[in-house]
Design a protein around this motif. Structure first.
Motif, PDB file in Angstrom:
ATOM      1  N   LEU A  52       0.827  -1.213   0.000  1.00 13.59           N
ATOM      2  CA  LEU A  52       0.000   0.000   0.000  1.00 13.59           C
ATOM      3  C   LEU A  52       0.856   1.256   0.000  1.00 13.59           C
ATOM      4  O   LEU A  52       0.588   2.195  -0.727  1.00 13.59           O
ATOM      5  CB  LEU A  52      -0.907   0.024   1.233  1.00 13.59           C
ATOM      6  N   CYS A  53       1.856   1.283   0.867  1.00 11.61           N
ATOM      7  CA  CYS A  53       2.695   2.481   1.025  1.00 11.61           C
ATOM      8  C   CYS A  53       3.850   2.500   0.028  1.00 11.61           C
ATOM      9  O   CYS A  53       4.524   3.524  -0.092  1.00 11.61           O
ATOM     10  CB  CYS A  53       3.258   2.541   2.441  1.00 11.61           C
ATOM     11  N   ILE A  65       4.456  -0.671  13.157  1.00  8.88           N
ATOM     12  CA  ILE A  65       4.600   0.785  13.086  1.00  8.88           C
ATOM     13  C   ILE A  65       4.110   1.282  11.733  1.00  8.88           C
ATOM     14  O   ILE A  65       3.427   2.305  11.643  1.00  8.88           O
ATOM     15  CB  ILE A  65       6.066   1.191  13.345  1.00  8.88           C
ATOM     16  N   ASP A  66       4.422   0.560  10.673  1.00  6.03           N
ATOM     17  CA  ASP A  66       3.954   0.948   9.336  1.00  6.03           C
ATOM     18  C   ASP A  66       2.429   0.879   9.259  1.00  6.03           C
ATOM     19  O   ASP A  66       1.788   1.775   8.727  1.00  6.03           O
ATOM     20  CB  ASP A  66       4.572   0.037   8.267  1.00  6.03           C
ATOM     21  N   VAL A  67       1.856  -0.177   9.811  1.00  8.49           N
ATOM     22  CA  VAL A  67       0.402  -0.358   9.761  1.00  8.49           C
ATOM     23  C   VAL A  67      -0.314   0.758  10.523  1.00  8.49           C
ATOM     24  O   VAL A  67      -1.380   1.212  10.108  1.00  8.49           O
ATOM     25  CB  VAL A  67       0.020  -1.747  10.328  1.00  8.49           C
ATOM     26  N   GLN A  71       0.018   7.409   6.593  1.00  8.32           N
ATOM     27  CA  GLN A  71      -0.065   7.113   5.155  1.00  8.32           C
ATOM     28  C   GLN A  71      -0.755   5.765   4.925  1.00  8.32           C
ATOM     29  O   GLN A  71      -1.620   5.636   4.059  1.00  8.32           O
ATOM     30  CB  GLN A  71       1.337   7.111   4.553  1.00  8.32           C
ATOM     31  N   HIS A  72      -0.401   4.768   5.709  1.00 10.12           N
ATOM     32  CA  HIS A  72      -0.975   3.432   5.550  1.00 10.12           C
ATOM     33  C   HIS A  72      -2.473   3.454   5.860  1.00 10.12           C
ATOM     34  O   HIS A  72      -3.279   2.894   5.109  1.00 10.12           O
ATOM     35  CB  HIS A  72      -0.253   2.444   6.472  1.00 10.12           C
ATOM     36  N   ARG A  73      -2.853   4.116   6.943  1.00  7.04           N
ATOM     37  CA  ARG A  73      -4.266   4.176   7.318  1.00  7.04           C
ATOM     38  C   ARG A  73      -5.088   4.903   6.261  1.00  7.04           C
ATOM     39  O   ARG A  73      -6.213   4.512   5.966  1.00  7.04           O
ATOM     40  CB  ARG A  73      -4.429   4.851   8.674  1.00  7.04           C
ATOM     41  N   ALA A  77      -8.196   3.355   4.075  1.00  3.01           N
ATOM     42  CA  ALA A  77      -9.508   4.014   4.009  1.00  3.01           C
ATOM     43  C   ALA A  77      -9.921   4.239   2.559  1.00  3.01           C
ATOM     44  O   ALA A  77     -11.094   4.033   2.198  1.00  3.01           O
ATOM     45  CB  ALA A  77      -9.463   5.337   4.765  1.00  3.01           C
ATOM     46  N   GLU A  78      -8.981   4.654   1.715  1.00  8.51           N
ATOM     47  CA  GLU A  78      -9.280   4.841   0.285  1.00  8.51           C
ATOM     48  C   GLU A  78      -9.708   3.527  -0.348  1.00  8.51           C
ATOM     49  O   GLU A  78     -10.666   3.476  -1.130  1.00  8.51           O
ATOM     50  CB  GLU A  78      -8.055   5.380  -0.448  1.00  8.51           C
TER      51      GLU A  78
END
Length: 117
Positions: A52-53, A65-67, A71-73, A77-78
């Protein structure tokens, strides 16, 4: 002096055996720590990245931490919004049943209320 040389040779064999066992154990642990997520991807070298990122994750410990990152969240959502829109279009294509008003509801709307007086 010869006895000292034999003792060190014997110790070297044990140390190499221990190193081999430690490498084997490390490989087994590395296999166990793999992240099982639809967004986690491992390349041919075994390096972890987030699809995703589009960002590399240096270790499995940093995956959480990435999750939890902004940006990941936002991307999740998108993705959920796009999925819901697609499922909404599919559901909207089916004709929805139109509910008729009951006779009681029509009669209450037609009645006039008396004013004070």
């Amino acid at each position: 002096m010869a006895a000292a040389g034999v003792g060190t040779g014997r110790k070297q064999v044990r140390q190499e055996e221990l190193r081999r066992l430690m490498r084997e154990k490390k490989r087994q642990n590395a296999d166990k720590k793999r992240i099982e997520s639809p967004f986690a991807k491992y390349n041919s070298l075994g390096h972890l990245s987030c699809t995703l990122c589009s960002a590399p994750v240096k270790s499995e410990l940093l995956w959480q931490i990435d999750v939890l990152g902004k940006q990941h969240r936002e991307r999740v959502a998108e993705l959920k919004g796009a999925k819901q829109a697609a499922s909404g279009l599919a559901a909207g294509a089916l004709p929805q049943p139109v509910k008729r008003k009951t006779a009681d509801a029509e009669s209450t709307q037609l009645k006039k209320t008396k004013g004070p007086g």
